[in-house]
Design a protein around this motif. Structure first.
Motif, PDB file in Angstrom:
ATOM      1  N   LYS A 102       0.828  -1.200   0.000  1.00 30.65           N
ATOM      2  CA  LYS A 102       0.000   0.000   0.000  1.00 30.65           C
ATOM      3  C   LYS A 102       0.867   1.256   0.000  1.00 30.65           C
ATOM      4  N   ASP A 103       1.857   1.296   0.885  1.00 32.27           N
ATOM      5  CA  ASP A 103       2.717   2.468   0.992  1.00 32.27           C
ATOM      6  C   ASP A 103       3.959   2.287   0.137  1.00 32.27           C
ATOM      7  N   VAL A 104       4.296   3.307  -0.618  1.00 33.40           N
ATOM      8  CA  VAL A 104       5.464   3.271  -1.493  1.00 33.40           C
ATOM      9  C   VAL A 104       6.338   4.480  -1.203  1.00 33.40           C
ATOM     10  N   VAL A 105       7.589   4.431  -1.635  1.00 34.44           N
ATOM     11  CA  VAL A 105       8.475   5.583  -1.523  1.00 34.44           C
ATOM     12  C   VAL A 105       8.132   6.516  -2.678  1.00 34.44           C
ATOM     13  N   GLY A 106       7.702   7.712  -2.348  1.00 30.08           N
ATOM     14  CA  GLY A 106       7.308   8.675  -3.364  1.00 30.08           C
ATOM     15  C   GLY A 106       8.399   9.672  -3.698  1.00 30.08           C
ATOM     16  N   GLY A 107       9.437   9.698  -2.877  1.00 28.35           N
ATOM     17  CA  GLY A 107      10.540  10.606  -3.119  1.00 28.35           C
ATOM     18  C   GLY A 107      11.550  10.500  -2.002  1.00 28.35           C
ATOM     19  N   PHE A 108      12.679  11.165  -2.189  1.00 26.02           N
ATOM     20  CA  PHE A 108      13.702  11.167  -1.155  1.00 26.02           C
ATOM     21  C   PHE A 108      14.423  12.505  -1.154  1.00 26.02           C
ATOM     22  N   ILE A 109      14.954  12.841   0.001  1.00 26.57           N
ATOM     23  CA  ILE A 109      15.679  14.095   0.189  1.00 26.57           C
ATOM     24  C   ILE A 109      16.955  13.774   0.946  1.00 26.57           C
ATOM     25  N   LEU A 110      18.048  14.387   0.550  1.00 29.36           N
ATOM     26  CA  LEU A 110      19.311  14.215   1.262  1.00 29.36           C
ATOM     27  C   LEU A 110      19.436  15.329   2.294  1.00 29.36           C
ATOM     28  N   LEU A 111      19.578  14.935   3.541  1.00 27.28           N
ATOM     29  CA  LEU A 111      19.707  15.894   4.632  1.00 27.28           C
ATOM     30  C   LEU A 111      21.144  15.942   5.138  1.00 27.28           C
ATOM     31  N   GLU A 112      21.525  17.074   5.661  1.00 24.90           N
ATOM     32  CA  GLU A 112      22.811  17.244   6.339  1.00 24.90           C
ATOM     33  C   GLU A 112      22.480  17.627   7.774  1.00 24.90           C
ATOM     34  N   ALA A 113      22.951  16.825   8.735  1.00 23.10           N
ATOM     35  CA  ALA A 113      22.663  17.090  10.141  1.00 23.10           C
ATOM     36  C   ALA A 113      23.810  16.583  10.999  1.00 23.10           C
ATOM     37  N   ASP A 114      23.917  17.123  12.194  1.00 19.69           N
ATOM     38  CA  ASP A 114      24.968  16.711  13.118  1.00 19.69           C
ATOM     39  C   ASP A 114      24.625  15.416  13.852  1.00 19.69           C
ATOM     40  N   SER A 115      23.337  15.064  13.882  1.00 19.13           N
ATOM     41  CA  SER A 115      22.920  13.857  14.598  1.00 19.13           C
ATOM     42  C   SER A 115      21.619  13.330  14.014  1.00 19.13           C
ATOM     43  N   MET A 116      21.302  12.091  14.358  1.00 22.95           N
ATOM     44  CA  MET A 116      20.023  11.513  13.936  1.00 22.95           C
ATOM     45  C   MET A 116      18.874  12.330  14.514  1.00 22.95           C
TER      46      MET A 116
END
Length: 116
Positions: free
Chosen positions: A74-88
């Protein structure tokens, strides 16, 4: 550190009358987090799963290509974004503001990159 933020939900979330309003909210979201340096250049909105090809190992050990996704879900990956962060925690804080969570019930998965 880089993280991948995957936007997941039913494809119907990203079509219809609500989609135009949602995309406007996504544009505002993108501008905010890009200006703050949390979004790395990259990422993409994906086409429907009906356009997908799945490549896996066949019985003979060679690549087997099939139309569409391998598993019907039912649920699919519709897109992705690359993030830059110091921690999870910082990456999750950015992902938690994704407009589609509140608007259409999207789920967002965040994973750290291996750096390779």
């Amino acid at each position: 550190m880089r993280y991948v933020m995957m936007i997941c939900g039913p494809e119907s979330n990203w079509a219809g009358p609500e989609a135009e309003e949602l995309m406007a909210a996504v544009g505002t979201w993108w501008e905010k987090w890009h200006a703050e340096g949390a979004i790395v250049e990259g990422g993409a909105e994906l086409q429907p799963v009906s356009t997908a090809k799945t490549v896996r190992r066949g019985a003979d050990g060679k690549a087997l290509v099939t139309d569409g996704p391998y598993i019907e879900i039912k649920d699919v990956v519709g897109g992705f974004i690359l993030l830059e962060a110091d921690s999870m925690d910082e990456a999750v804080a950015v992902a938690a503001t994704w407009p589609g969570i509140e608007a259409v019930g999207d789920q967002v998965e965040v994973r750290p990159s291996t750096g390779r």
